[in-house]
Design a protein around this motif. Structure first.
Motif, PDB file in Angstrom:
ATOM      1  N   LEU A   9     -17.451   3.506   2.073  1.00  0.00           N
ATOM      2  CA  LEU A   9     -17.054   2.386   1.216  1.00  0.00           C
ATOM      3  C   LEU A   9     -16.987   2.783  -0.241  1.00  0.00           C
ATOM      4  O   LEU A   9     -16.941   1.940  -1.118  1.00  0.00           O
ATOM      5  CB  LEU A   9     -18.074   1.246   1.379  1.00  0.00           C
ATOM      6  CG  LEU A   9     -18.168   0.667   2.792  1.00  0.00           C
ATOM      7  CD1 LEU A   9     -19.206  -0.426   2.825  1.00  0.00           C
ATOM      8  CD2 LEU A   9     -16.823   0.147   3.226  1.00  0.00           C
ATOM      9  N   ASP A  49     -28.466  -9.237  -2.910  1.00  0.00           N
ATOM     10  CA  ASP A  49     -27.307  -8.588  -2.319  1.00  0.00           C
ATOM     11  C   ASP A  49     -27.208  -8.735  -0.804  1.00  0.00           C
ATOM     12  O   ASP A  49     -26.104  -8.771  -0.261  1.00  0.00           O
ATOM     13  CB  ASP A  49     -27.313  -7.093  -2.667  1.00  0.00           C
ATOM     14  CG  ASP A  49     -26.067  -6.380  -2.186  1.00  0.00           C
ATOM     15  OD1 ASP A  49     -24.954  -6.855  -2.488  1.00  0.00           O
ATOM     16  OD2 ASP A  49     -26.188  -5.344  -1.502  1.00  0.00           O
ATOM     17  N   LYS A  78     -25.564  -1.258   4.197  1.00  0.00           N
ATOM     18  CA  LYS A  78     -24.811  -1.402   2.950  1.00  0.00           C
ATOM     19  C   LYS A  78     -23.708  -0.357   2.850  1.00  0.00           C
ATOM     20  O   LYS A  78     -22.553  -0.680   2.548  1.00  0.00           O
ATOM     21  CB  LYS A  78     -25.763  -1.278   1.759  1.00  0.00           C
ATOM     22  CG  LYS A  78     -25.074  -1.288   0.400  1.00  0.00           C
ATOM     23  CD  LYS A  78     -24.445  -2.635   0.084  1.00  0.00           C
ATOM     24  CE  LYS A  78     -23.900  -2.659  -1.348  1.00  0.00           C
ATOM     25  NZ  LYS A  78     -23.321  -3.970  -1.680  1.00  0.00           N
ATOM     26  N   ASN A  82     -21.136  -2.854   3.962  1.00  0.00           N
ATOM     27  CA  ASN A  82     -21.576  -3.883   3.022  1.00  0.00           C
ATOM     28  C   ASN A  82     -22.167  -5.078   3.773  1.00  0.00           C
ATOM     29  O   ASN A  82     -21.842  -6.223   3.519  1.00  0.00           O
ATOM     30  CB  ASN A  82     -20.426  -4.330   2.116  1.00  0.00           C
ATOM     31  CG  ASN A  82     -20.897  -5.138   0.913  1.00  0.00           C
ATOM     32  OD1 ASN A  82     -22.070  -5.076   0.526  1.00  0.00           O
ATOM     33  ND2 ASN A  82     -19.985  -5.888   0.311  1.00  0.00           N
ATOM     34  N   HIS A  83     -23.053  -4.751   4.728  1.00  0.00           N
ATOM     35  CA  HIS A  83     -23.740  -5.768   5.538  1.00  0.00           C
ATOM     36  C   HIS A  83     -22.744  -6.665   6.275  1.00  0.00           C
ATOM     37  O   HIS A  83     -22.904  -7.892   6.329  1.00  0.00           O
ATOM     38  CB  HIS A  83     -24.686  -6.603   4.675  1.00  0.00           C
ATOM     39  CG  HIS A  83     -25.581  -5.803   3.800  1.00  0.00           C
ATOM     40  ND1 HIS A  83     -26.458  -4.848   4.287  1.00  0.00           N
ATOM     41  CD2 HIS A  83     -25.724  -5.775   2.454  1.00  0.00           C
ATOM     42  CE1 HIS A  83     -27.105  -4.284   3.278  1.00  0.00           C
ATOM     43  NE2 HIS A  83     -26.674  -4.825   2.160  1.00  0.00           N
ATOM     44  N   SER A  86     -17.406  -6.109   4.867  1.00  0.00           N
ATOM     45  CA  SER A  86     -16.174  -5.344   4.700  1.00  0.00           C
ATOM     46  C   SER A  86     -15.098  -5.833   5.659  1.00  0.00           C
ATOM     47  O   SER A  86     -15.383  -6.234   6.797  1.00  0.00           O
ATOM     48  CB  SER A  86     -16.443  -3.857   4.957  1.00  0.00           C
ATOM     49  OG  SER A  86     -15.229  -3.130   5.000  1.00  0.00           O
ATOM     50  N   GLN A 175     -29.565   3.629  -1.815  1.00  0.00           N
ATOM     51  CA  GLN A 175     -29.502   2.178  -1.636  1.00  0.00           C
ATOM     52  C   GLN A 175     -30.827   1.620  -1.135  1.00  0.00           C
ATOM     53  O   GLN A 175     -31.268   0.549  -1.558  1.00  0.00           O
ATOM     54  CB  GLN A 175     -28.393   1.841  -0.647  1.00  0.00           C
ATOM     55  CG  GLN A 175     -27.972   0.393  -0.681  1.00  0.00           C
ATOM     56  CD  GLN A 175     -27.325   0.008  -1.997  1.00  0.00           C
ATOM     57  OE1 GLN A 175     -26.347   0.622  -2.415  1.00  0.00           O
ATOM     58  NE2 GLN A 175     -27.860  -0.990  -2.662  1.00  0.00           N
TER      59      GLN A 175
END
Length: 318
Positions: A9, A49, A78, A82-83, A86, A175
């Motif tokens: 990502l 987030d 992530k 992105n959990h 995406s 992260q």
């Protein structure tokens, strides 16, 4: 050995960089365990987030593997999708170019194999599905656990099994450290400042480039770096100008007290105070990124080893 494919990502954004130690004692101390007593607490960054349902799943699934902190699962989630937010191919249905699918980006064959060895608890799909966040996150916990995360034996190696790339491990642990609330006890790394974080992020992006004597990197027309060229270029991206050589960078300081914890972004030096011959950029948990020598690319190494001539660290400031 089966492995997972990943959807990249882009560069991970983090406030603290943490690359897991290869030795179990350091890894366990940094990441804690999967139980409620030893697990870390979410930081404000994590709460802001991570969707609430995903955060709960990461924390619940981590309890199935002693030694695996939930923040590692969250770091994988992530970086991969992105959990689940995406919209890239393979996240919600189908597969990406490598055949991976779902929020944790499993190959179907790998997912099926993991689920057979680590049955998924009730609450997900029936049968379990790699597209179901509950099933995918529990499967990721099982996969990491059997790959080295159990009892904190080899967190770094476990993530490397998930995706065979040092840069990927660095981003996941980067992260994870952002998501993990700093422990109050001593022994952990100090937090990185935003400029230091920027410098480390840059250094991460240079992993794999060749060692070039006198090299200042592609931005200066060079194929790669030497040790001090890498650290200088890294801090230039953060608006901090360092001298060119390792000795000059050591002299510029300011020095980190020997009894103080290091922070990601600290420069670590080797030699003697009057004859510094090497420098790397510390990235947490006993690891550094450095341009070691001819024939060796920019890579992640332990910052201390048996018989080293470690001279100390500095913490560059604007």
């Amino acid at each position: 050995m089966l492995k997972l494919a990943t959807t990249v990502l882009g560069a991970a954004v983090a406030l603290i960089v943490l690359v897991a130690a290869a030795v179990s004692g350091v890894a366990s101390a940094i990441f804690g365990g999967g139980g409620s007593v030893t697990a870390s607490q979410p930081s404000q960054a994590a709460l802001a987030d991570i969707p609430g349902d995903y955060l709960a799943l990461y924390r619940q699934a981590a309890t199935t593997c002693p030694g695996l902190d939930w923040s590692i699962l969250a770091g994988v989630g992530k970086i991969e999708t992105n959990h689940g937010r995406s919209n890239l191919p393979g996240v919600h249905n189908g597969a990406n170019y490598a055949g991976a699918g779902g929020p944790m980006q499993f190959l179907q064959s790998t997912f099926d194999s993991v689920v057979a060895r680590h049955p998924i608890p009730p609450g997900g799909g029936n049968p379990p599905s790699r597209y179901n966040p509950h099933d995918a996150i529990y499967a990721a916990a099982g996969y990491l656990c059997e790959s080295g995360a159990r009892d904190g034996r080899d967190i770094y190696g476990a993530i490397l099994t998930y995706n065979h790339a040092d840069w990927y491990v660095s981003q996941v642990l980067n992260q994870a450290a952002q998501y993990k609330q700093a422990a109050a006890s001593s022994g952990s790394d100090a937090p990185a400042t935003p400029p230091a974080q920027q410098a480390v992020n840059y250094a991460q992006g240079q992993l794999g480039l060749p060692y070039v004597w006198g090299g200042n990197g592609p931005d200066h027309g060079h194929e790669g770096f030497d040790c001090s060229g890498l650290t200088m270029a890294a801090y230039q991206t953060a608006g901090i100008n360092l001298p060119r050589t390792a000795q000059e960078q050591y002299n510029a300081g300011p020095q980190v007290s020997k009894d103080a914890p290091l922070a990601p972004g600290d420069l670590v030096f080797y030699g003697t105070p009057g004859n510094i011959h090497h420098v790397g950029i510390y990235i947490g948990a006993g690891k550094m990124i450095n341009a070691p020598d001819f024939g060796q690319p920019v890579k992640v190494d332990d910052y201390r080893w048996k018989g080293d001539d470690y001279a100390g660290a500095s913490r560059p400031r604007p």
